[in-house]
Design an enzyme around this catalytic site. Structure first.
Site, short mmCIF file in Angstrom:
data_model
loop_
_atom_site.label_atom_id
_atom_site.label_comp_id
_atom_site.label_asym_id
_atom_site.label_seq_id
_atom_site.Cartn_x
_atom_site.Cartn_y
_atom_site.Cartn_z
N CYS A 148 0.81 -1.21 0.00
CA CYS A 148 0.00 0.00 0.00
C CYS A 148 0.85 1.26 0.00
O CYS A 148 1.43 1.61 -1.01
CB CYS A 148 -0.98 -0.03 1.17
SG CYS A 148 -2.40 1.07 0.94
N HIS A 164 -3.59 -5.72 1.74
CA HIS A 164 -3.39 -5.84 3.19
C HIS A 164 -3.95 -7.19 3.63
O HIS A 164 -4.22 -8.06 2.83
CB HIS A 164 -4.16 -4.74 3.93
CG HIS A 164 -3.66 -3.36 3.68
ND1 HIS A 164 -2.57 -2.85 4.31
CD2 HIS A 164 -4.15 -2.36 2.90
CE1 HIS A 164 -2.39 -1.58 3.94
NE2 HIS A 164 -3.34 -1.28 3.08
#
Length: 248
Positions: free
Chosen positions: A97, A192
């Site tokens: 991310c 994630h």
């Protein structure tokens, strides 16, 4: 095998640790120890004056908010040449991310631009909405990969090879159908979850690359019982991908 050991550097876990990204470090460590391979984990925090990649095998960069990314990037830019050389020489980097975005040339926000490390020839633009939810990929490296995405940026990867093709979810930019980047031994992704406990094949791919770089004569990793992890992976695929296919 018992003499083998990997050094893992966790970059700024005090700032970059959204959605259980720290679990990726534990997964790397455990899957080494279960095979009798040593694992040394070094955390580099904001309290540290700097860091060195000497003898480092794996670098991990997790996710954080835009504010935290700016703080981290200002520190990482001081080591840009060292990080770039590490990647070019086959060092393993896992970036999730915010860490993914930092590896590129820049991340353009509404009112400012965050300069990136330029390790990858990619860039990110802030989108009007956030891309949130479960995501499923088909990859060459590790078969079906599952995770969770939550990002406002749209990342454009140009000539780079994506980590995988999106079967369910949004991916890099909501439109291309691709997710993440693979460059040498660098894996960058928006997933994630944390990513690696959900995808043991991907974790072992990463570990194998790092071990073979350090121990060229290594034959391969011994098998582990991943039946529970595989069932969890299959559940996500059945819930989102297969269910969607049945509707159509």
């Amino acid at each position: 095998m018992s003499e083998m050991k990997l050094k893992i550097v966790h970059m700024y876990p005090d700032l970059l640790n959204l959605y259980g990204d720290r679990g990726n470090i534990e997964c790397l460590r455990r899957r080494l120890l279960w095979r009798g391979i040593g694992a040394e984990v070094i955390s580099c925090t904001c309290e540290d004056e700097g860091f060195s990649l000497e003898d480092t095998d794996i670098v991990f960069l997790g996710g954080g908010s835009d504010r935290e990314q700016k703080i981290v990037c200002s520190r990482l830019l001081e080591h840009r040449d060292e990080l770039k050389a590490f990647a070019e020489n086959g060092g393993t980097i896992i970036a999730v991310c915010g860490g993914y975005q930092l590896l590129g040339r820049y991340y353009r926000l509404e009112d400012e631009t965050i300069e990136g490390l330029g390790i990858l020839d990619i860039y990110t633009e802030q989108g009007k909405t956030r891309l949130i939810g479960n995501i499923v990929l088909e990859t060459e490296l590790a078969g079906t990969v599952v995770g969770f995405e939550n990002h406002g940026g749209r990342t454009f990867i140009g000539p780079h090879k994506p980590l995988g093709r999106v079967l369910y979810g949004n991916g890099n930019d909501e439109n291309s159908g691709c997710e993440g980047v693979v460059y040498k031994n660098v894996i960058a992704t928006y997933l994630h979850g944390p990513l690696l406990p959900k995808n043991p094949r991907l974790c072992d791919y990463i570990l194998t690359n790092a071990l073979k770089r350090k121990y060229p004569d290594m034959s391969g990793l011994t098998e582990l019982d991943d039946s529970l992890e595989n069932k969890a992976n299959e559940y996500i695929v059945n819930r989102f991908v297969n269910k969607q296919s049945n509707k159509t």
